[in-house]
Design a protein around this motif. Structure first.
Motif, PDB file in Angstrom:
ATOM      1  N   LEU A 132      10.964  -9.757  39.742  1.00 11.00           N
ATOM      2  CA  LEU A 132      10.383 -10.571  38.838  1.00 11.00           C
ATOM      3  C   LEU A 132      10.211  -9.910  37.397  1.00 11.00           C
ATOM      4  CD1 LEU A 132       8.986 -13.188  38.472  1.00 11.00           C
ATOM      5  CD2 LEU A 132       6.926 -12.328  39.476  1.00 11.00           C
ATOM      6  N   THR A 141       8.032 -10.042  33.990  1.00 10.64           N
ATOM      7  CA  THR A 141       6.769 -10.580  33.729  1.00 10.64           C
ATOM      8  C   THR A 141       6.598 -10.734  32.310  1.00 10.64           C
ATOM      9  OG1 THR A 141       5.838  -8.254  34.180  1.00 10.64           O
ATOM     10  CG2 THR A 141       5.843  -9.941  35.937  1.00 10.64           C
ATOM     11  N   ASP A 142       7.295  -9.808  31.645  1.00  7.04           N
ATOM     12  CA  ASP A 142       7.183  -9.792  30.057  1.00  7.04           C
ATOM     13  C   ASP A 142       8.579  -9.242  29.362  1.00  7.04           C
ATOM     14  OD1 ASP A 142       6.176  -9.970  27.464  1.00  7.04           O
ATOM     15  OD2 ASP A 142       4.974  -8.227  27.767  1.00  7.04           O
ATOM     16  N   THR A 186      12.590 -15.313  26.159  1.00  6.10           N
ATOM     17  CA  THR A 186      12.320 -16.348  27.374  1.00  6.10           C
ATOM     18  C   THR A 186      12.557 -15.522  28.590  1.00  6.10           C
ATOM     19  OG1 THR A 186      12.920 -18.177  25.830  1.00  6.10           O
ATOM     20  CG2 THR A 186      12.970 -18.436  28.373  1.00  6.10           C
ATOM     21  N   LYS A 187      11.550 -15.295  29.542  1.00  2.00           N
ATOM     22  CA  LYS A 187      11.823 -14.496  30.603  1.00  2.00           C
ATOM     23  C   LYS A 187      12.399 -15.460  31.701  1.00  2.00           C
ATOM     24  CE  LYS A 187       7.079 -14.395  31.870  1.00  2.00           C
ATOM     25  NZ  LYS A 187       6.626 -15.077  30.605  1.00  2.00           N
ATOM     26  N   PRO A 188      12.890 -14.853  32.980  1.00  2.00           N
ATOM     27  CA  PRO A 188      13.476 -15.630  33.902  1.00  2.00           C
ATOM     28  C   PRO A 188      12.378 -16.320  34.580  1.00  2.00           C
ATOM     29  CG  PRO A 188      14.690 -13.717  33.895  1.00  2.00           C
ATOM     30  CD  PRO A 188      13.621 -13.475  32.948  1.00  2.00           C
ATOM     31  N   THR A 189      12.310 -17.585  35.133  1.00  2.72           N
ATOM     32  CA  THR A 189      11.314 -18.088  35.787  1.00  2.72           C
ATOM     33  C   THR A 189      11.058 -18.193  37.139  1.00  2.72           C
ATOM     34  OG1 THR A 189      12.639 -20.248  35.818  1.00  2.72           O
ATOM     35  CG2 THR A 189      11.111 -19.957  34.079  1.00  2.72           C
ATOM     36  N   GLU A 190      12.339 -17.549  37.489  1.00  2.00           N
ATOM     37  CA  GLU A 190      12.254 -17.149  39.187  1.00  2.00           C
ATOM     38  C   GLU A 190      12.854 -15.628  39.635  1.00  2.00           C
ATOM     39  OE1 GLU A 190      11.658 -19.150  41.545  1.00  2.00           O
ATOM     40  OE2 GLU A 190      11.276 -21.019  40.168  1.00  2.00           O
TER      41      GLU A 190
END
Length: 232
Positions: free
Chosen positions: A179, A181-182, A222-226
């Protein structure tokens, strides 16, 4: 590492009723190949006597996938030089390329722990100032079930020409979920308005090396949402 073997005289039996020659039990010190156990010891050539000239020895250690290896030196004395250019020990992480330590001198090193189930120790000497060498113990440790990775200098800006690879390991049959996060990585906007990554980028591969299938390559803010998951 070290192992033991036992020989017998019944397969085949000696001819003419002669006695067997050699010892029944033999202790062997591994100086090559893979030591796939849960613990063991490694030592320099001729230890505790001085090591010879022009040694180039590798000690590949391996435990169950999903575990880690802890290396602890109990004796250490190599030729001392500021950059360890002459006689030295190099400790390589599970991927076989990431250097965890390069050691020389007589100060006892701190314990070293691999990130995964393999650890390789390289011992190299030149032709001058032979010392007693080293003796170390190693043992299998439980793997980690979670953790964090970050770009160099984070949360400050990463440096120019950074090229860092990190391999994550899981027990056999398990998957890894990542995941983000930043994220803030240099990017460009194409003529069609799409984000492109011609310079700086984060790449994720589905396996232990960059030769495996690429799961994702991205940059920007824009980081991955999943979470990103491995296939195995």
């Amino acid at each position: 590492c070290s192992s033991s073997r036992t020989r017998s005289c019944n397969n085949p039996r000696p001819l003419n009723s002669k006695n067997c020659e050699g010892e029944e039990n033999d202790d062997i010190t591994c100086t090559g190949g893979e030591c796939s156990l849960t613990s063991g010891t490694i030592m320099s050539t001729n230890f505790p006597s001085n090591y010879p000239d022009y040694v180039y020895e590798t000690y590949p250690l391996k435990v169950d996938q999903g575990s880690r290896i802890k290396l602890q030196f109990t004796f250490f004395h190599l030729e001392n030089e500021g950059n360890c250019r002459y006689d030295y020990i190099q400790v390589l992480d599970t991927d076989g390329t990431t250097e965890l330590a390069k050691l020389c001198g007589s100060s006892l090193p701190s314990d070293i722990t691999s990130s995964g189930y393999k650890l390789t120790i390289v011992f190299k000497t030149d032709k001058d100032e032979n010392e007693k060498g080293f003796f170390a113990m190693w043992n299998k440790m439980a793997g980690v079930s979670f953790g964090e990775i970050a770009s160099p200098n984070f949360p400050s800006n990463y440096p120019p020409f950074a090229n860092k690879a990190k391999t994550l390991y899981a027990p056999k049959g398990k998957k890894i979920s990542l995941l983000v996060t930043d994220m803030h990585i240099e990017y460009e906007i194409s003529d069609t308005g799409e984000i492109t990554c011609p310079y700086d980028k984060l790449m994720i591969f589905d396996g232990p090396s960059q030769l495996e299938a690429k799961i994702l390559e991205f940059c920007g803010e824009t980081k991955p949402t999943e979470p990103i998951s491995s296939t195995g």
